[in-house]
Design a protein around this motif. Structure first.
Motif, PDB file in Angstrom:
ATOM      1  N   GLY A  10       1.469  -0.851  -0.265  1.00 19.78           N
ATOM      2  CA  GLY A  10       0.467  -0.338  -0.195  1.00 19.78           C
ATOM      3  C   GLY A  10       1.034   1.373   0.176  1.00 19.78           C
ATOM      4  O   GLY A  10       2.398   1.079   0.745  1.00 19.78           O
ATOM      5  N   TRP A  11       0.091   2.479   0.195  1.00 16.90           N
ATOM      6  CA  TRP A  11       0.897   3.772  -0.346  1.00 16.90           C
ATOM      7  C   TRP A  11      -0.029   5.016   0.775  1.00 16.90           C
ATOM      8  O   TRP A  11      -1.229   5.237   0.248  1.00 16.90           O
ATOM      9  N   LEU A  12       0.773   5.287   1.433  1.00 16.91           N
ATOM     10  CA  LEU A  12       0.179   5.790   1.960  1.00 16.91           C
ATOM     11  C   LEU A  12       0.939   7.834   1.773  1.00 16.91           C
ATOM     12  O   LEU A  12       1.928   8.274   2.429  1.00 16.91           O
ATOM     13  N   PRO A  13       0.400   8.129   1.237  1.00 14.30           N
ATOM     14  CA  PRO A  13       0.689   9.696   0.026  1.00 14.30           C
ATOM     15  C   PRO A  13       0.471  10.990   0.856  1.00 14.30           C
ATOM     16  O   PRO A  13      -1.192  10.751   1.695  1.00 14.30           O
ATOM     17  N   HIS A  14       1.397  11.630   1.134  1.00 10.46           N
ATOM     18  CA  HIS A  14       0.294  13.133   2.460  1.00 10.46           C
ATOM     19  C   HIS A  14       1.726  13.792   1.879  1.00 10.46           C
ATOM     20  O   HIS A  14       2.450  14.097   1.791  1.00 10.46           O
ATOM     21  N   ASN A  15       0.458  15.456   1.573  1.00  9.05           N
ATOM     22  CA  ASN A  15       0.526  15.830   0.903  1.00  9.05           C
ATOM     23  C   ASN A  15       1.086  16.231  -0.739  1.00  9.05           C
ATOM     24  O   ASN A  15       2.286  16.977  -1.004  1.00  9.05           O
ATOM     25  N   VAL A  16      -0.059  15.514  -1.140  1.00  3.48           N
ATOM     26  CA  VAL A  16       0.600  15.150  -2.781  1.00  3.48           C
ATOM     27  C   VAL A  16      -0.811  15.622  -2.790  1.00  3.48           C
ATOM     28  O   VAL A  16      -2.164  15.240  -2.150  1.00  3.48           O
ATOM     29  N   PRO A  17      -0.569  17.320  -3.259  1.00  2.00           N
ATOM     30  CA  PRO A  17      -2.497  17.393  -4.140  1.00  2.00           C
ATOM     31  C   PRO A  17      -3.472  16.034  -4.119  1.00  2.00           C
ATOM     32  O   PRO A  17      -2.963  15.537  -5.381  1.00  2.00           O
ATOM     33  N   GLY A  60      -2.737  -2.808  -9.585  1.00  2.00           N
ATOM     34  CA  GLY A  60      -4.012  -3.026  -8.937  1.00  2.00           C
ATOM     35  C   GLY A  60      -4.431  -3.263  -7.287  1.00  2.00           C
ATOM     36  O   GLY A  60      -4.746  -2.963  -6.642  1.00  2.00           O
ATOM     37  N   THR A  61      -3.416  -4.228  -7.573  1.00  2.00           N
ATOM     38  CA  THR A  61      -3.055  -4.693  -5.619  1.00  2.00           C
ATOM     39  C   THR A  61      -2.767  -4.170  -4.961  1.00  2.00           C
ATOM     40  O   THR A  61      -2.514  -4.369  -3.795  1.00  2.00           O
ATOM     41  N   ILE A  62      -2.196  -2.918  -4.769  1.00  2.00           N
ATOM     42  CA  ILE A  62      -0.781  -1.751  -4.463  1.00  2.00           C
ATOM     43  C   ILE A  62      -2.334  -0.631  -3.613  1.00  2.00           C
ATOM     44  O   ILE A  62      -3.027   0.101  -4.272  1.00  2.00           O
ATOM     45  N   ASP A  63      -3.022  -0.921  -2.682  1.00  2.00           N
ATOM     46  CA  ASP A  63      -3.683   0.473  -1.892  1.00  2.00           C
ATOM     47  C   ASP A  63      -2.952   1.715  -1.636  1.00  2.00           C
ATOM     48  O   ASP A  63      -2.265   1.594  -1.631  1.00  2.00           O
ATOM     49  N   VAL A  64      -4.174   2.683  -2.013  1.00  2.00           N
ATOM     50  CA  VAL A  64      -3.497   4.020  -1.538  1.00  2.00           C
ATOM     51  C   VAL A  64      -4.750   4.682  -1.465  1.00  2.00           C
ATOM     52  O   VAL A  64      -5.715   4.763  -0.682  1.00  2.00           O
ATOM     53  N   ALA A  65      -3.570   5.051   0.453  1.00  2.00           N
ATOM     54  CA  ALA A  65      -4.757   5.513   1.334  1.00  2.00           C
ATOM     55  C   ALA A  65      -4.199   7.056   1.832  1.00  2.00           C
ATOM     56  O   ALA A  65      -3.336   6.548   2.726  1.00  2.00           O
TER      57      ALA A  65
END
Length: 322
Positions: A169-176, A199-204
């Motif tokens: 999974g990916w936890l983006p922070h301060n990415v517009p 598609g198996t990588i969650d984006v939260a």
């Protein structure tokens, strides 16, 4: 809409606020840590007082604990938690690693990459772990059995490529938010190169959020949050600078000069709209729904900024609850 919450800073006890979050219908509770609290201790306490909500670290840094320590903590939490457990890790910042932990901030992306690989190996219940990397070499210890996907807090392209190669999974922070799809393509390309399905990588994504009867009051809370991160973290400044280069530079300059009020004033309404959720309850719910509807997003994480008072925290959690 599946949505989570980063455990907010409030005067209530950890168990009281966590129980309230689950009662409101949120799907996951995440905890961060910098100084003064331990994410795994907090989550273990929460696990004893909740029934189904998923639990995750957002984030544990990859310097102050070894991969084996992270794997052991995650596996221990998985044993006591009723709901799913996710391990969110990231490289943190030079300030935190060097000035707090007294460690060298060396090769952070490579260290994150190898940490994720090793945690996955240590929790896969597949024989004894052998690993020879550039940062870590381990051998001859048995793997644990724990279903704990590893998420990464990755901002720059190198960290996003590492996410695509190894993370769940990916936890983006301060990415517009309107740039998330473009930023995720770097993750996806790396995943395909590693023969993984993107598609198996969650984006939260973190969603800094504030609700008030006066929309400007709510925007002011999010302004404070953005000014702190853009001003104090170079990685965050670069991420925000992809969309707002001049504004991010002005915020950082003011912050470095010790002019915190001016730094907050340099955060424009356009930045608040692109990087957070702020307004009346109805406005905030609509804004969050738009973010959740983005094709890239699987689970937005509501983050009530630490500069918000208890009343704002409660209004925001109630307004944005499922």
């Amino acid at each position: 809409m599946t949505r989570g919450v980063l455990l907010p800073n409030v005067s209530e006890s950890t168990t009281e606020v966590a129980t309230r979050i689950e009662e409101l219908g949120y799907d996951s509770i995440w905890t961060g840590e910098l100084w003064g609290t331990d994410a795994f201790v907090q989550l273990t306490t929460i696990a004893a007082h909740t029934d189904e909500v998923a639990l995750g670290t957002a984030i544990a840094n990859v310097f102050s604990r070894s991969p084996a320590a992270l794997a052991g903590a995650a596996a221990s939490l998985d044993e006591v938690a009723s709901g799913p457990v996710r391990l969110g890790v990231g490289p943190s910042t030079p300030k935190a690693i060097e000035d707090l932990h007294g460690l060298e901030y060396d090769r952070p992306v490579r260290r994150m990459h190898e940490t994720v690989e090793l945690v996955k190996a240590y929790t896969a219940d597949e024989g004894r772990v052998e690993y020879d990397g550039e940062c870590f070499s381990v051998r001859d210890f048995p793997a644990l059995e724990a279903d704990v996907p590893v998420y990464t807090a990755a901002l720059g392209p190198a960290a996003r490529r590492a996410t695509g190669r190894v993370a769940g999974g990916w936890l983006p922070h301060n990415v517009p938010f309107d740039w998330l799809s473009e930023a995720f393509e770097t993750v996806a390309e790396a995943a395909r190169g590693a023969e993984r399905d993107p598609g198996t990588i969650d984006v939260a994504p973190y969603v800094p959020s504030a609700v008030a009867e006066d929309p400007e009051e709510a925007r002011g809370v999010v302004r404070g949050h953005l000014a702190y991160y853009v001003g104090s973290g170079e990685g965050y400044r670069r991420a925000v600078g992809e969309r707002f280069p001049e504004e991010a530079e002005r915020i950082a300059d003011a912050w470095r000069a010790g002019e915190r009020g001016r730094a907050r004033e340099e955060v424009t309404d356009a930045m608040v709209g692109a990087l957070g959720v702020a307004g009346t309850a109805e406005e905030a719910r609509s804004q969050l729904a738009e973010i959740a509807d983005l094709e890239t997003v699987d689970e937005p994480i509501v983050v009530v900024p630490s500069n918000a008072d208890d009343a704002t925290v409660e209004r925001t959690l109630e307004a944005l609850a499922p």
